[in-house]
Design a protein around this motif. Structure first.
Motif, PDB file in Angstrom:
ATOM      1  N   LEU A   1      16.206 -14.857   7.715  1.00  0.00           N
ATOM      2  CA  LEU A   1      16.089 -16.089   8.425  1.00  0.00           C
ATOM      3  C   LEU A   1      16.681 -17.179   7.887  1.00  0.00           C
ATOM      4  CD1 LEU A   1      12.707 -15.825  10.424  1.00  0.00           C
ATOM      5  CD2 LEU A   1      14.990 -15.604  11.501  1.00  0.00           C
ATOM      6  N   ARG A   2      16.400 -17.110   6.411  1.00  0.00           N
ATOM      7  CA  ARG A   2      17.172 -18.361   5.710  1.00  0.00           C
ATOM      8  C   ARG A   2      18.587 -18.468   5.861  1.00  0.00           C
ATOM      9  NH1 ARG A   2      12.826 -17.708   0.835  1.00  0.00           N
ATOM     10  NH2 ARG A   2      11.034 -19.184   1.635  1.00  0.00           N
ATOM     11  N   MET A   3      19.117 -17.103   6.000  1.00  0.00           N
ATOM     12  CA  MET A   3      20.535 -17.260   6.165  1.00  0.00           C
ATOM     13  C   MET A   3      21.046 -17.884   7.374  1.00  0.00           C
ATOM     14  SD  MET A   3      20.704 -13.125   5.165  1.00  0.00           S
ATOM     15  CE  MET A   3      22.704 -12.936   5.342  1.00  0.00           C
ATOM     16  N   PHE A   4      20.356 -17.995   8.401  1.00  0.00           N
ATOM     17  CA  PHE A   4      20.729 -18.270   9.365  1.00  0.00           C
ATOM     18  C   PHE A   4      20.064 -19.756   9.841  1.00  0.00           C
ATOM     19  CE2 PHE A   4      20.521 -13.816   9.856  1.00  0.00           C
ATOM     20  CZ  PHE A   4      22.101 -13.393   9.766  1.00  0.00           C
ATOM     21  N   LYS A   5      19.642 -20.422   8.911  1.00  0.00           N
ATOM     22  CA  LYS A   5      18.926 -21.717   9.422  1.00  0.00           C
ATOM     23  C   LYS A   5      19.590 -22.897   9.907  1.00  0.00           C
ATOM     24  CE  LYS A   5      19.883 -23.584   4.566  1.00  0.00           C
ATOM     25  NZ  LYS A   5      18.840 -24.286   3.267  1.00  0.00           N
ATOM     26  N   HIS A   6      21.163 -22.481  10.005  1.00  0.00           N
ATOM     27  CA  HIS A   6      21.948 -23.657  10.716  1.00  0.00           C
ATOM     28  C   HIS A   6      22.429 -23.093  12.277  1.00  0.00           C
ATOM     29  CE1 HIS A   6      21.917 -26.302   6.940  1.00  0.00           C
ATOM     30  NE2 HIS A   6      22.348 -25.009   6.319  1.00  0.00           N
ATOM     31  N   SER A   7      21.979 -22.098  12.481  1.00  0.00           N
ATOM     32  CA  SER A   7      22.426 -21.387  13.815  1.00  0.00           C
ATOM     33  C   SER A   7      21.645 -21.707  14.935  1.00  0.00           C
ATOM     34  CB  SER A   7      22.539 -19.882  13.792  1.00  0.00           C
ATOM     35  OG  SER A   7      22.837 -19.392  14.901  1.00  0.00           O
ATOM     36  N   PRO A   8      22.432 -22.670  15.796  1.00  0.00           N
ATOM     37  CA  PRO A   8      21.479 -22.929  16.909  1.00  0.00           C
ATOM     38  C   PRO A   8      21.002 -21.929  17.966  1.00  0.00           C
ATOM     39  CG  PRO A   8      23.681 -23.515  17.452  1.00  0.00           C
ATOM     40  CD  PRO A   8      23.697 -22.812  16.131  1.00  0.00           C
ATOM     41  N   TYR A   9      21.392 -20.697  17.616  1.00  0.00           N
ATOM     42  CA  TYR A   9      21.185 -19.488  18.398  1.00  0.00           C
ATOM     43  C   TYR A   9      20.230 -18.449  17.901  1.00  0.00           C
ATOM     44  CZ  TYR A   9      25.075 -21.981  20.598  1.00  0.00           C
ATOM     45  OH  TYR A   9      25.785 -22.908  21.219  1.00  0.00           O
ATOM     46  N   ILE A  10      19.588 -18.613  16.839  1.00  0.00           N
ATOM     47  CA  ILE A  10      18.515 -18.018  16.184  1.00  0.00           C
ATOM     48  C   ILE A  10      17.299 -18.772  15.768  1.00  0.00           C
ATOM     49  CG2 ILE A  10      18.034 -16.572  13.852  1.00  0.00           C
ATOM     50  CD1 ILE A  10      21.293 -16.005  13.736  1.00  0.00           C
ATOM     51  N   ILE A  11      16.324 -18.220  16.050  1.00  0.00           N
ATOM     52  CA  ILE A  11      15.059 -18.918  16.006  1.00  0.00           C
ATOM     53  C   ILE A  11      14.801 -19.414  14.641  1.00  0.00           C
ATOM     54  CG2 ILE A  11      13.292 -17.163  15.185  1.00  0.00           C
ATOM     55  CD1 ILE A  11      12.731 -19.424  18.368  1.00  0.00           C
ATOM     56  N   HIS A  12      14.411 -20.734  14.654  1.00  0.00           N
ATOM     57  CA  HIS A  12      14.406 -21.403  13.139  1.00  0.00           C
ATOM     58  C   HIS A  12      13.063 -21.095  12.505  1.00  0.00           C
ATOM     59  CE1 HIS A  12      15.507 -24.318  10.241  1.00  0.00           C
ATOM     60  NE2 HIS A  12      14.337 -24.723  10.261  1.00  0.00           N
ATOM     61  N   CYS A  13      13.257 -20.742  11.111  1.00  0.00           N
ATOM     62  CA  CYS A  13      12.099 -20.703  10.296  1.00  0.00           C
ATOM     63  C   CYS A  13      11.983 -21.883   9.369  1.00  0.00           C
ATOM     64  CB  CYS A  13      12.123 -19.273   9.420  1.00  0.00           C
ATOM     65  SG  CYS A  13      11.101 -18.981   8.384  1.00  0.00           S
ATOM     66  N   PHE A  14      10.885 -22.520   9.085  1.00  0.00           N
ATOM     67  CA  PHE A  14      10.650 -23.808   8.273  1.00  0.00           C
ATOM     68  C   PHE A  14      10.260 -23.237   7.056  1.00  0.00           C
ATOM     69  CE2 PHE A  14       9.893 -24.882  12.832  1.00  0.00           C
ATOM     70  CZ  PHE A  14      10.694 -26.143  12.966  1.00  0.00           C
ATOM     71  N   GLY A  15       9.721 -21.957   7.036  1.00  0.00           N
ATOM     72  CA  GLY A  15       9.590 -21.449   5.529  1.00  0.00           C
ATOM     73  C   GLY A  15       8.207 -20.599   5.679  1.00  0.00           C
ATOM     74  N   ALA A  16       7.566 -20.433   4.626  1.00  0.00           N
ATOM     75  CA  ALA A  16       6.361 -19.569   4.669  1.00  0.00           C
ATOM     76  C   ALA A  16       5.256 -19.867   3.564  1.00  0.00           C
ATOM     77  CB  ALA A  16       6.777 -17.994   4.325  1.00  0.00           C
ATOM     78  N   ASP A  17       3.997 -19.859   4.089  1.00  0.00           N
ATOM     79  CA  ASP A  17       2.993 -20.213   3.158  1.00  0.00           C
ATOM     80  C   ASP A  17       1.748 -19.068   3.224  1.00  0.00           C
ATOM     81  OD1 ASP A  17       1.621 -20.698   5.384  1.00  0.00           O
ATOM     82  OD2 ASP A  17       1.575 -23.018   4.971  1.00  0.00           O
ATOM     83  N   VAL A  18       0.668 -19.388   2.649  1.00  0.00           N
ATOM     84  CA  VAL A  18      -0.459 -18.425   2.519  1.00  0.00           C
ATOM     85  C   VAL A  18      -1.611 -19.279   2.984  1.00  0.00           C
ATOM     86  CG1 VAL A  18      -1.693 -16.864   1.084  1.00  0.00           C
ATOM     87  CG2 VAL A  18       0.459 -17.033   0.515  1.00  0.00           C
ATOM     88  N   SER A  19      -2.629 -18.672   3.767  1.00  0.00           N
ATOM     89  CA  SER A  19      -3.836 -19.249   4.263  1.00  0.00           C
ATOM     90  C   SER A  19      -4.847 -18.293   3.864  1.00  0.00           C
ATOM     91  CB  SER A  19      -3.695 -19.584   5.675  1.00  0.00           C
ATOM     92  OG  SER A  19      -3.454 -18.503   6.393  1.00  0.00           O
ATOM     93  N   PHE A  20      -6.044 -18.589   3.700  1.00  0.00           N
ATOM     94  CA  PHE A  20      -7.491 -18.005   3.632  1.00  0.00           C
ATOM     95  C   PHE A  20      -8.167 -18.009   4.705  1.00  0.00           C
ATOM     96  CE2 PHE A  20     -11.438 -17.107   1.806  1.00  0.00           C
ATOM     97  CZ  PHE A  20     -11.326 -15.534   1.391  1.00  0.00           C
ATOM     98  N   GLU A  21      -8.185 -17.058   5.996  1.00  0.00           N
ATOM     99  CA  GLU A  21      -8.901 -17.309   6.927  1.00  0.00           C
ATOM    100  C   GLU A  21      -9.847 -16.113   7.186  1.00  0.00           C
ATOM    101  OE1 GLU A  21      -6.336 -18.351  10.135  1.00  0.00           O
ATOM    102  OE2 GLU A  21      -4.677 -18.631   8.492  1.00  0.00           O
ATOM    103  N   ASN A  22     -10.987 -16.160   7.684  1.00  0.00           N
ATOM    104  CA  ASN A  22     -11.848 -14.997   7.902  1.00  0.00           C
ATOM    105  C   ASN A  22     -12.107 -14.086   6.724  1.00  0.00           C
ATOM    106  OD1 ASN A  22     -12.455 -16.253  10.493  1.00  0.00           O
ATOM    107  ND2 ASN A  22     -10.668 -15.095  11.463  1.00  0.00           N
ATOM    108  N   ASN A  23     -12.147 -14.713   5.709  1.00  0.00           N
ATOM    109  CA  ASN A  23     -12.126 -14.000   4.117  1.00  0.00           C
ATOM    110  C   ASN A  23     -10.850 -12.952   4.016  1.00  0.00           C
ATOM    111  OD1 ASN A  23     -14.717 -14.749   3.571  1.00  0.00           O
ATOM    112  ND2 ASN A  23     -15.728 -13.520   5.067  1.00  0.00           N
ATOM    113  N   VAL A  24      -9.768 -13.287   4.818  1.00  0.00           N
ATOM    114  CA  VAL A  24      -8.535 -12.681   4.470  1.00  0.00           C
ATOM    115  C   VAL A  24      -7.355 -13.377   3.943  1.00  0.00           C
ATOM    116  CG1 VAL A  24      -6.931 -11.038   5.425  1.00  0.00           C
ATOM    117  CG2 VAL A  24      -9.252 -10.856   6.090  1.00  0.00           C
ATOM    118  N   ASN A  25      -6.823 -13.365   3.163  1.00  0.00           N
ATOM    119  CA  ASN A  25      -5.370 -13.870   2.843  1.00  0.00           C
ATOM    120  C   ASN A  25      -4.368 -13.583   3.629  1.00  0.00           C
ATOM    121  OD1 ASN A  25      -6.063 -15.700   0.268  1.00  0.00           O
ATOM    122  ND2 ASN A  25      -6.197 -13.771  -0.859  1.00  0.00           N
TER     123      ASN A  25
END
Length: 316
Positions: free
Chosen positions: A59-83
């Motif tokens: 998705l990073r390859m297509f961050k400037h395409s208006p016809y591909i869903i945009h991805c702002f990045g990725a991160d990690v969360s800890f929820e319900n005892n699961v990463n």
């Protein structure tokens, strides 16, 4: 772990490689970018998140395409005892084309022209970067913003052209009803499999029926292998039928590319036709507005079940 800049909301859908949720952000700043107030989170167990990590790189390859869903990045969360590993994605308030079909059964050809052109612009960008999407279908084409711009989403099965050429014999990928003959017969994958899937999608959007309407399960694969597609339908204009004939060629080397299809007569006047339709609607005095919510992307628009074949399964 740093404080999260978003709050997870309702579940929007679940696919093979992630659960998609709505999230609010309060327009938080994430890695130098101000997030919209609403985003979509695609999440999976961190220990089994390799597919999501590969998807974010594509998705990073297509961050400037208006016809591909945009991805702002990725991160990690800890929820319900699961990463959890999370992709932060553009939220499609208009849902998917599968949702549109569920609400309308079939779509006006003028609307299909507009969406098809946008998808082809996205596929042109994808293929010119030597990527194969592998899973083009109504459920993976999302409608974004007030103008309901069609954008390609879900790159969970996507690979590079080189990876597709080195695909192991006997391993098939995609969703059965949209699979190209060469992928079913020879497990052969090139960008042309996306064009076949687009043809199946366009036929479905206009007619409200599947291309292989009278088959399910293994019968679909047998029809793809041994039969010529029949796409004569009273709802198809002559231009639409000719467009489908260029997409649904069993020999992939004779199938038109995305760039060729963009110049097909079916699409040449799509923008003008769309503007004419909008003008007529305004003149009619109709002030009604129909809202199509972002529904579960796994919901079915027609009878039966669309089975997605995957190369691996990840368990939470």
């Amino acid at each position: 772990m740093a404080e999260l800049l978003w709050k997870r909301g309702t579940t929007l859908g679940q696919g093979s490689f992630g659960v998609v949720s709505l999230a609010s952000t309060s327009n938080a700043l994430f890695r130098g970018v101000t997030l919209p107030s609403l985003i979509a989170l695609k999440s999976w167990n961190f220990s089994a998140s390799q597919s999501l990590k590969e998807e974010v790189e594509i998705l990073r390859m297509f961050k400037h395409s208006p016809y591909i869903i945009h991805c702002f990045g990725a991160d990690v969360s800890f929820e319900n005892n699961v990463n959890l590993y999370n992709l932060l994605l553009e939220y499609a308030s208009g849902g998917s084309l599968a949702d549109r079909l569920q609400n309308c059964n079939s779509l006006p050809e003028v609307e299909v022209k507009k969406h098809t052109k946008n998808v082809l612009l996205g596929l042109s960008c994808i293929h010119n970067n030597r990527i194969i999407h592998y899973d083009i279908k109504p459920g993976n084409i999302l409608l974004v913003g007030r103008d309901k711009t069609a954008k390609i989403a879900d790159f969970g099965l996507s690979v590079t052209l080189e990876q597709g050429m080195n695909q192991k014999q006997g391993v098939i990928r995609g969703t059965e009803r949209y699979m190209a003959p060469e992928s079913v017969i020879n497990t052969e994958y090139t960008p042309q499999v996306d064009i076949w899937a687009l043809g199946c999608t366009v036929y479905e959007l206009i007619t409200g029926t599947w291309l292989w309407e009278d088959a399910n399960g293994d019968d679909v694969l047998d029809k793809i292998k041994f039969e010529e597609p029949k796409f004569q339908n009273s709802k198809l204009s002559n231009e639409a039928q000719d467009f489908l004939e260029k997409c649904l060629v069993k020999n992939p080397s004779s199938r038109w590319t995305a760039d060729l299809l963009l110049n097909h007569p079916f699409l040449l006047h799509s923008s003008k036709a769309a503007n004419t339709a909008k003008t007529r609607k305004k003149k009619s005095g109709s002030m009604s507005k129909r809202i199509f919510p972002y529904k579960n992307r796994s919901s079915q628009s027609l009878k039966g079940k669309k089975k997605r074949i995957q190369t691996k399964k990840l368990d939470l």
